[in-house]
Design an enzyme around this catalytic site. Structure first.
Site, PDB file in Angstrom:
ATOM      1  N   HIS A  56      10.561-109.771  32.170  1.00 15.92           N
ATOM      2  CA  HIS A  56      10.113-108.288  32.674  1.00 15.92           C
ATOM      3  C   HIS A  56      10.854-107.824  33.870  1.00 15.92           C
ATOM      4  CE1 HIS A  56       6.111-108.342  30.250  1.00 15.92           C
ATOM      5  NE2 HIS A  56       7.136-108.622  29.577  1.00 15.92           N
ATOM      6  N   GLU A  58       9.852-106.699  36.814  1.00 15.82           N
ATOM      7  CA  GLU A  58       9.574-107.443  37.925  1.00 15.82           C
ATOM      8  C   GLU A  58       9.645-109.072  38.189  1.00 15.82           C
ATOM      9  OE1 GLU A  58       7.736-105.550  35.618  1.00 15.82           O
ATOM     10  OE2 GLU A  58       6.201-104.322  36.393  1.00 15.82           O
ATOM     11  N   CYS A  86       2.297-105.110  34.137  1.00 14.85           N
ATOM     12  CA  CYS A  86       1.337-105.939  33.111  1.00 14.85           C
ATOM     13  C   CYS A  86       0.812-106.962  33.851  1.00 14.85           C
ATOM     14  CB  CYS A  86       2.393-106.346  32.029  1.00 14.85           C
ATOM     15  SG  CYS A  86       3.145-107.725  32.135  1.00 14.85           S
ATOM     16  N   CYS A  89       3.199-109.816  35.231  1.00 13.34           N
ATOM     17  CA  CYS A  89       4.000-109.181  36.525  1.00 13.34           C
ATOM     18  C   CYS A  89       2.777-109.141  37.603  1.00 13.34           C
ATOM     19  CB  CYS A  89       4.539-108.077  36.184  1.00 13.34           C
ATOM     20  SG  CYS A  89       5.732-108.276  35.126  1.00 13.34           S
TER      21      CYS A  89
HETATM   22 ZN   LIG Z   1       5.406-107.321  33.122  1.00  9.50          ZN
END
Ligand SMILES: [Zn+2]
Length: 159
Positions: A56, A58, A86, A89
């Protein structure tokens, strides 16, 4: 005198990274990590090109920033991301000891874009025995052996 870049400008940079990443074969997510008003590192979602469900934006930014600062702690840094992080993250941000996380779009926007961010928040709020992926503790007799070894290691690196 140091130029002050506002939150909105850092968010704009994260959004730019996210939009550019779509054309580059990644997901529509971008992030930047900042310390003392200076850019430390950027990240873009690379889940599909890297075959890595944890890539991801992040997480990518956190990994890059840690290499830049030479530490597994990002205390003193802030994360700006194109979308509400999410659960993965958010957890990565907590582990990284980031000072602050600022996001642009939210989990509902992500859901409208076809992503599971909101669904995973819902899963975490639901009883574990209803989860689509069972997470089961069996607790064998030596379940705590790794922690025993860790606590006994006098020269361990605490984190
Ligand atoms: Zn994420």
């Amino acid at each position: 005198m140091q130029t002050t870049t506002t939150d909105a400008q850092w968010l704009a940079q994260a959004i730019e990274l996210a939009v550019a990443n779509v054309a580059d074969g990644g997901g529509p997510f971008g992030a930047v990590i900042v310390r003392d008003g200076e850019l430390v590192a950027t990240g873009q979602n690379r889940v599909t090109p890297l075959l890595d469900p944890t890539a991801h934006a992040e997480v990518q930014a956190i990994r890059a920033a840690c290499q830049v600062v030479g530490d597994f702690s990002l205390a003193g840094c802030e994360l700006f991301t194109s979308c509400e992080p999410c659960p993965l993250c958010v957890s990565a941000s907590l582990w990284a000891r980031l000072d602050r996380v600022v996001f642009a779009a939210d989990r509902d926007d992500a859901a409208n874009g076809g992503f599971d961010d909101r669904a995973f928040y819902d899963v975490l709020a639901a009883p574990r025995d209803t989860w689509t992926t069972p997470v089961v503790g069996l607790r064998p007799a030596d379940a705590t052996a790794p922690f025993d070894a860790w606590v006994a290691k006098v020269d361990r690196t605490r984190y």
